[in-house]
Design an enzyme around this catalytic site. Structure first.
Site, PDB file in Angstrom:
ATOM      1  N   LYS A   1      54.087  37.410  93.653  1.00 43.51           N
ATOM      2  CA  LYS A   1      53.399  37.295  94.944  1.00 43.51           C
ATOM      3  C   LYS A   1      53.506  38.579  95.753  1.00 43.51           C
ATOM      4  O   LYS A   1      52.538  39.029  96.363  1.00 43.51           O
ATOM      5  CB  LYS A   1      53.966  36.103  95.728  1.00 43.51           C
ATOM      6  CG  LYS A   1      53.227  35.809  97.026  1.00 43.51           C
ATOM      7  CD  LYS A   1      53.353  34.345  97.411  1.00 43.51           C
ATOM      8  CE  LYS A   1      54.746  34.007  97.912  1.00 43.51           C
ATOM      9  NZ  LYS A   1      54.899  34.359  99.340  1.00 43.51           N
TER      10      LYS A   1
ATOM     11  N   SER B   1      65.041  44.067 104.943  1.00 43.19           N
ATOM     12  CA  SER B   1      63.816  43.285 104.806  1.00 43.19           C
ATOM     13  C   SER B   1      62.706  44.150 104.244  1.00 43.19           C
ATOM     14  O   SER B   1      62.312  45.143 104.859  1.00 43.19           O
ATOM     15  CB  SER B   1      63.390  42.720 106.164  1.00 43.19           C
ATOM     16  OG  SER B   1      62.066  42.210 106.107  1.00 43.19           O
TER      17      SER B   1
ATOM     18  N   ASP C   1      64.661  34.624  98.529  1.00 41.59           N
ATOM     19  CA  ASP C   1      63.689  33.566  98.265  1.00 41.59           C
ATOM     20  C   ASP C   1      64.179  32.558  97.236  1.00 41.59           C
ATOM     21  O   ASP C   1      63.627  31.450  97.137  1.00 41.59           O
ATOM     22  CB  ASP C   1      62.369  34.170  97.779  1.00 41.59           C
ATOM     23  CG  ASP C   1      61.614  34.868  98.894  1.00 41.59           C
ATOM     24  OD1 ASP C   1      61.828  34.518 100.066  1.00 41.59           O
ATOM     25  OD2 ASP C   1      60.815  35.768  98.593  1.00 41.59           O
TER      26      ASP C   1
ATOM     27  N   LYS D   1      62.094  31.099 107.643  1.00 44.23           N
ATOM     28  CA  LYS D   1      61.087  31.149 106.585  1.00 44.23           C
ATOM     29  C   LYS D   1      60.021  30.086 106.871  1.00 44.23           C
ATOM     30  O   LYS D   1      59.849  29.647 108.005  1.00 44.23           O
ATOM     31  CB  LYS D   1      61.760  30.943 105.226  1.00 44.23           C
ATOM     32  CG  LYS D   1      62.675  32.078 104.809  1.00 44.23           C
ATOM     33  CD  LYS D   1      61.884  33.321 104.449  1.00 44.23           C
ATOM     34  CE  LYS D   1      62.747  34.406 103.840  1.00 44.23           C
ATOM     35  NZ  LYS D   1      61.943  35.591 103.441  1.00 44.23           N
TER      36      LYS D   1
ATOM     37  N   ARG E   1      65.199  26.776 105.872  1.00 46.22           N
ATOM     38  CA  ARG E   1      65.581  26.393 104.513  1.00 46.22           C
ATOM     39  C   ARG E   1      67.052  26.004 104.392  1.00 46.22           C
ATOM     40  O   ARG E   1      67.419  25.255 103.487  1.00 46.22           O
ATOM     41  CB  ARG E   1      65.226  27.527 103.538  1.00 46.22           C
ATOM     42  CG  ARG E   1      63.731  27.635 103.311  1.00 46.22           C
ATOM     43  CD  ARG E   1      63.336  28.782 102.408  1.00 46.22           C
ATOM     44  NE  ARG E   1      61.899  28.755 102.141  1.00 46.22           N
ATOM     45  CZ  ARG E   1      61.205  29.757 101.625  1.00 46.22           C
ATOM     46  NH1 ARG E   1      61.821  30.899 101.326  1.00 46.22           N
ATOM     47  NH2 ARG E   1      59.907  29.637 101.407  1.00 46.22           N
TER      48      ARG E   1
END
Length: 448
Positions: free
Chosen positions: A38, A185, A335, A362, A366
């Site tokens: 992705k 990041s 992730d 996110k 999460r």
């Protein structure tokens, strides 16, 4: 074992995944090819749109997030063919030539689309842009990219002093900066580097730890001038670049492969081969974490495809043990933490995940969601401010759980359900299509 052990039902325009685990158990066998990465798919679409000439993309992820990126850049003048995994063609419009769109740009659920695109929009003098997203994206923090762009001279307005979308951007002639990011990041780093493409001089980003480097690799491939200092986790881009369209081959997404690696490790009697997976060293934290837990994973057929290292990953079921996941490893697997939490449920001992507060902003919180949903299934998970504490070894019981419209939560709960006694129903399972449209069909195909 009958394939009907997994069924997908649609009621009131929402999918419910039902996994019925028979008393005799099941195993997973076969070969799987996961969708294109992705992160790389987004960047290929963006750079192809702003380069000169034609860019071709093979293996593009055919998910909702890349569709959002393509739609936004079509609205700004790029010619992008219909998206498909075989071949996408882009006629780029050249650096600095994005057109002012006639309506609001919609990034959907894609934080990557919105955050990276902001760097390009802010650096187009004299043009006005407005961007938004779905309800989830409109609640996610944008100040982490808005702040450094404002330091470069950008004019950006939005809710809560520009920290939440919708956002309005008045393009400006920006100035170079050296930005010391408080977080590792790739989205922050990439946003600033993309802004730096249009800036005279050198723009530098320094991170506290190394984040994924797909932007750096692809920018170089398209012709940008970059220098990297691994000692300080810094990357510098020289402005006024000339980008030329390129052929791009997108490897399989290791974040998608992670679900099968954990599934193969925790379901007894299983052996899976996940083919054509990108093993970029800034993304392989999942492999290191599973190795610490004692997973039986082997790399086969290692090779380099379009500048990205690729391999086939073979996983066999094994007895897992607890470990600590923290520090500089976190940016390499942020992730994958939801599915690592599932692995920890089936590991002996107590696994501690910390330094991962980023998970709270996110597509869902999460940390909170994985703790609550796994506990509903009988696991022993304690929520911490920046992570999770998971005591493994407690059998899971099938029950009703919910994805909270988060694609990685939906798929993680599906893998957990493979080892839960009885029937598990996952609400709003359609969220998986964000990054892995064929996930449930692939799952049905390997159950034995």
């Amino acid at each position: 074992m009958p394939a009907a052990v997994v069924t997908l039902k649609n009621t009131e325009n929402q999918d419910r995944l039902i996994i019925q685990n028979p008393a005799s158990g099941l195993s997973l066998q076969g070969r799987i090819r996961v969708p294109g990465d992705k992160s790389i798919s987004h960047r290929a679409l963006m750079l192809g749109a702003i380069a000169q000439g034609e860019t071709t993309i093979q293996g593009l992820l055919l998910g909702e997030d890349p569709r959002s990126t393509a739609s936004c850049f079509r609205a700004m003048g790029a010619e992008i063919s219909e998206l498909n995994p075989e071949m996408v063609r882009i006629q780029g419009i050249g650096l600095g030539c994005l057109q002012e769109p006639t309506s609001v740009l919609d990034a959907g659920n894609s934080g990557t689309t919105l955050r990276l695109m902001l760097g390009l929009l802010a650096s187009h003098p004299g043009r006005f842009f407005a961007v938004t997203g779905d309800s989830s994206l409109r609640s996610r923090p944008m100040s982490r990219v808005v702040k450094p762009l404002q330091e470069m001279g950008a004019q950006i307005w939005g809710r809560q002093d520009g920290s939440l979308a919708p956002l309005a951007i008045q393009g400006q002639q920006l100035r170079p900066i050296h930005y010391h990011s408080p977080i590792a990041s790739a989205q922050v780093k990439s946003c600033i580097l993309l802004a730096g493409l249009m800036v005279e001089g050198q723009t530098t980003v320094t991170e506290p730890a190394l984040s994924r480097d797909h932007s750096e690799r692809m920018l170089r491939a398209f012709g940008a001038e970059l220098s990297i200092d691994p000692q300080t986790n810094s990357v510098t881009i020289t402005g006024s670049a000339k980008l030329q369209g390129q052929p791009v081959i997108v490897p399989g997404d290791i974040s998608s492969a992670a679900f099968w690696l954990v599934a193969g490790a925790i379901v007894p009697g299983s052996e899976l081969c996940v083919e054509n997976v990108g093993i970029n060293p800034t993304r392989t934290g999942i492999l290191e974490a599973l190795e610490r837990m004692g997973a039986d994973i082997q790399m086969e057929n290692q090779r380099v495809v379009a500048g990205e290292p690729v391999a086939d990953l073979r996983v066999r079921s094994s007895a897992l043990k607890a470990c600590e996941i923290a520090g500089e490893l976190i940016p390499q697997l942020i992730d994958e933490i939801p599915i690592l939490a599932v692995a920890a449920v089936f590991a002996q001992g107590t696994t501690v995940i910390r330094d991962a507060a980023e998970l709270r902003v996110k597509e869902s919180d999460r940390i909170a969601v994985m703790a609550s949903q796994l506990n509903r299934m009988g696991a022993k998970v304690t929520e911490r401010p920046d992570g999770l504490e998971i005591t493994g070894g407690t059998p899971l019981i099938g029950t009703d759980v919910d994805s909270h419209t988060d694609h990685r939560i939906a798929m993680s709960l599906a893998i957990a359900a493979l080892n839960a006694e009885g029937t598990t129903t996952i609400g709003r399972a359609e969220a998986a299509a964000i990054s892995y449209p064929d996930f449930f069909q692939s799952l049905i195909g390997i159950i034995r």
